[in-house]
Design a protein around this motif. Structure first.
Motif, PDB file in Angstrom:
ATOM      1  N   PRO A  11      -1.784 -19.261  -9.501  1.00 25.48           N
ATOM      2  CA  PRO A  11      -2.748 -18.378 -10.163  1.00 25.48           C
ATOM      3  C   PRO A  11      -4.194 -18.643  -9.749  1.00 25.48           C
ATOM      4  N   VAL A  12      -4.443 -19.858  -9.232  1.00 28.18           N
ATOM      5  CA  VAL A  12      -5.809 -20.230  -8.868  1.00 28.18           C
ATOM      6  C   VAL A  12      -5.802 -20.956  -7.528  1.00 28.18           C
ATOM      7  N   TRP A 201     -13.254 -21.997  -7.216  1.00 28.79           N
ATOM      8  CA  TRP A 201     -12.006 -21.313  -7.510  1.00 28.79           C
ATOM      9  C   TRP A 201     -12.304 -19.892  -7.961  1.00 28.79           C
ATOM     10  N   ILE A 202     -11.324 -19.040  -7.870  1.00 25.97           N
ATOM     11  CA  ILE A 202     -11.413 -17.685  -8.397  1.00 25.97           C
ATOM     12  C   ILE A 202     -10.672 -17.657  -9.719  1.00 25.97           C
ATOM     13  N   TYR A 203     -11.363 -17.334 -10.789  1.00 27.93           N
ATOM     14  CA  TYR A 203     -10.761 -17.329 -12.116  1.00 27.93           C
ATOM     15  C   TYR A 203     -10.070 -15.988 -12.365  1.00 27.93           C
ATOM     16  N   ARG A 204      -8.790 -16.050 -12.631  1.00 28.74           N
ATOM     17  CA  ARG A 204      -8.027 -14.858 -12.988  1.00 28.74           C
ATOM     18  C   ARG A 204      -7.347 -15.111 -14.328  1.00 28.74           C
ATOM     19  N   ALA A 205      -7.786 -14.442 -15.349  1.00 29.49           N
ATOM     20  CA  ALA A 205      -7.241 -14.660 -16.693  1.00 29.49           C
ATOM     21  C   ALA A 205      -5.819 -14.112 -16.783  1.00 29.49           C
TER      22      ALA A 205
END
Length: 205
Positions: A11-12, A201-205
């Motif tokens: 996810p990250v 990092w790219i935050y993806r909830a």
């Protein structure tokens, strides 16, 4: 150690921190009440920013960049120092059909050499100057019409308002970054800099 992100999910994406070597190629400061800066040999910085500079202060008034506040709301000043790169300004000048864009025309305080894609430095990047000053990058500096109008006037563009409108488009993600003073002191022209880019990092909830 517990793996928070199992390989199967991904996810990250974590990008490791890194260090870069750079140099303070040129310094500028703006007199009180003036947006445009002027070349100087050194910058004296306190916790409020550059002493006597137009953008100095522990707080500032909100503007178009902060639509979530009524315009003029007092807020923390995270824009104490404006940092640009000469190679990026050259790209913007070419896009605008100009021979050059000088850092002082857009209110820059510091020109840094040696950092690829300077405008893409992430928030939290620390700039350690050899003589002791530390600046902390807050964010990209979004190009605005005020800087565009200054460029149009100083470069002699025939249509000032057209130039003011063109700059925000031509300079998107190329207008440098803004930073605040984490450790005060004096910066001198030509000073060596160690840039410490944090883990990303790219935050993806």
């Amino acid at each position: 150690m517990l793996d928070l992100f199992p390989e199967a999910e991904k996810p990250v994406e974590i990008i490791p921190a890194k260090k870069l070597s750079a140099r303070a190629a040129a310094l500028y400061a703006a007199p009180p009440g003036h947006f445009q800066t002027r070349p100087v040999k050194e910058l004296r910085l306190g916790f409020d920013g550059i002493w006597g500079d137009f953008h100095a202060g522990a707080t500032r008034r909100s503007g178009g960049r902060e639509p979530w506040y009524p315009r003029g709301t007092e807020m923390r000043n995270e824009r104490q120092v404006s940092i640009v790169a000469g190679d990026e300004l050259a790209i913007v000048a070419e896009r605008m059909g100009l021979a050059e864009i000088r850092p002082e025309w857009i209110g820059a305080n510091l020109v840094i050499e040696g950092v690829p894609h300077l405008s893409m430095l992430p928030a939290g990047t620390l700039l350690f100057f050899k003589d002791g000053v530390t600046l902390k990058v807050d964010a990209q500096n979004g190009p605005c019409r005020i800087a565009g109008r200054s460029i149009a006037q100083n470069s002699g563009m025939a249509d000032i308002e057209a130039g003011a409108l063109l700059f925000p488009k031509a300079a998107k993600r190329l207008r440098g970054v803004v930073a605040w003073v984490e450790k005060p002191g004096t910066i001198k022209a030509g000073e060596e800099i160690s840039a410490r880019v944090p883990e990303q990092w790219i935050y993806r909830a």
